[in-house]
Every structure is written in C-alpha cells, then in structure tokens.
Write a protein that holds these residues in place. Structure first.
Motif, mmCIF file in Angstrom:
data_model
loop_
_atom_site.group_PDB
_atom_site.id
_atom_site.type_symbol
_atom_site.label_atom_id
_atom_site.label_comp_id
_atom_site.label_asym_id
_atom_site.label_seq_id
_atom_site.Cartn_x
_atom_site.Cartn_y
_atom_site.Cartn_z
ATOM 1 N N ASP A 1 71.561 -66.948 35.782
ATOM 2 C CA ASP A 1 70.125 -66.996 35.534
ATOM 3 C C ASP A 1 69.500 -65.612 35.678
ATOM 4 O O ASP A 1 68.661 -65.210 34.882
ATOM 5 C CB ASP A 1 69.449 -67.968 36.513
ATOM 6 N N THR B 1 66.262 -71.545 45.171
ATOM 7 C CA THR B 1 65.546 -72.207 44.077
ATOM 8 C C THR B 1 66.516 -72.701 43.013
ATOM 9 O O THR B 1 66.115 -73.048 41.905
ATOM 10 C CB THR B 1 64.520 -71.222 43.460
ATOM 11 N N LEU C 1 68.734 -70.980 41.366
ATOM 12 C CA LEU C 1 68.937 -70.026 40.280
ATOM 13 C C LEU C 1 70.211 -69.225 40.561
ATOM 14 O O LEU C 1 70.322 -68.570 41.601
ATOM 15 C CB LEU C 1 67.742 -69.076 40.159
ATOM 16 N N SER D 1 61.195 -68.566 38.069
ATOM 17 C CA SER D 1 61.513 -69.995 37.965
ATOM 18 C C SER D 1 60.683 -70.649 36.875
ATOM 19 O O SER D 1 61.196 -71.439 36.074
ATOM 20 C CB SER D 1 61.249 -70.701 39.295
ATOM 21 N N VAL E 1 66.125 -74.472 33.531
ATOM 22 C CA VAL E 1 66.099 -75.163 34.819
ATOM 23 C C VAL E 1 65.978 -76.667 34.596
ATOM 24 O O VAL E 1 66.621 -77.467 35.264
ATOM 25 C CB VAL E 1 64.931 -74.643 35.684
#
Length: 220
Positions: free
Chosen positions: A18, A44, A46, A181, A190
């Motif tokens: 990511d 998060t 990622l 994000s 995501v």
C-alpha cells in the motif's frame, strides 16, 4: 540508478504494497519518525514497505528494492535535512516520480523540521551543499535527473511539520495516516481488502455451522 530504468505499464503491474516510505537511514530522528509512521500505517491494515538497511555513502539501491518500489501503490517521501546527502534516497525519489508518471503511483511528501518545500524544489538550504559535490563528481544527466525529481516532489501538496505547533509528531502522523487511508479507500483498495476479510469470516462461520451436531440445532 540508470536513467532508462524500465517501468512496466499499469495494466501489467500488480500492487503488492500500500505504502512505500523513503527516508534517510542514518539519523536517529529520521529513523524514529519513519518507524512511528510505519507502525501507525500497519495498525490501519495498510501494508507498508520500509527498508531498514542503512545505506553507506555512495551506495545505490538494490534491484530488489527497486522492484518493490514499483509494486507500491503510494509513496511517502520523508524529506529531512540530510535527505539529499544520500544517493540511495535520491535514486528512490527518482524512481518513485517515474512510477507516479507511468504507473499512477500516488506520491506524498512530508517535510520534517528545518526543511521547506522551496528548499527541496530549488536545492537550497541543507540540499545545496550535496549538490555542489554531485555537480563535480557525477554525470550532468544523472544530477539533472535528481534535481528534476526534487523539483517535481517539492511541488506536490503534502504535510509540513513546521506548520504544526511545537512540531507535534504524533498529530502529524495521525493526519497523514488518515488521509492516506481515505485515498486508498476512495480507490477501492482498502474496501476490497475488508470485503475479502469479511468473506473469509463468513465462510468460516458457515463451515462451523455445518460441523455442528444436529442435536444442537434440534434442541431438547
């Protein structure tokens, strides 16, 4: 890094990470900031590429790292006072800006204390002295490639620690992670990952239900 680095087309390139973090790996301040940012990103969910191997003076980035950079959906460039002193960092930046142009990789600069976007764009302040050295010891086209990448990166809207009261690191990192994000969520990356996660949970629940003894469902 050579100027004619081959970049695959976006249709043939799969994203494996990511976020890629580019930062100078000698100063403790830079290492600590990158480590905190990496931890927040991974909390998060990622997937973050952070190369921890210190690069010696004059050392080039490895082919493996080059490939991983190409496989990263976003890049965060952490501009510290000594970023330009690392040839490896300049090579990472140059490749990242190529990926931005040819693959659609998202690039976000963050300017740590003591670094202004204008100094990055024009190679002034702490960026000036290293380039005096490069101008004397490297091929002009190589140096111009680094300058061009810095000019382009310095024009991109990013985050500036100098704008925060007392240079609040955690506040800046939280803001960065939220914005990255949201960007990935907008791109569907995501959302796709969470959908896969919940599909896995539901499948597991269905399997457990099927394995339950009939007497449980029949009751007494």
């Amino acid at each position: 890094m050579e100027a004619d680095t081959e970049i695959p087309s976006s249709s043939s390139s799969g994203w494996k990470y990511d976020v890629f973090l580019s930062y100078e790996r000698e100063e403790t301040e830079n290492i600590n900031f990158a480590s905190k940012l990496c931890a927040f990103l991974e909390k998060t969910n990622l997937k973050t590429l952070k190369d921890d191997e210190p690069m010696k003076a004059g050392e080039h980035i490895s082919p493996m790292l080059m490939q991983r950079i190409k496989e990263s959906r976003c890049a965060i460039i952490i501009f510290s006072r000594n970023y330009a002193s690392s040839i490896g960092c300049l090579e990472e930046l140059t490749l990242t800006m190529e990926c931005r142009k040819k693959l659609g990789q998202k690039v976000f600069p963050v300017f740590l204390m003591g670094v202004k976007p204008s100094e990055v764009r024009h190679q002034k302040g702490s960026f000036e002295e290293p380039f005096r050295f490069y101008q004397e010891h490297f091929e002009p086209e190589v140096v111009e490639g680094w300058r061009s990448a810095l000019r382009a990166a310095g024009e991109i809207s990013g985050w500036n620690m100098n704008d925060l009261p007392h240079g609040d690191e955690e506040k800046l990192i939280a803001k960065m992670v939220k914005e990255v994000s949201n960007l990935l969520l907008d791109d569907g990356l995501v959302a796709e990952r969470w959908e896969q996660f919940w599909q896995g949970v539901i499948s597991s629940l269905l399997i457990c239900r099927d394995l339950m003894p009939a007497v449980i469902s029949d009751g007494p």
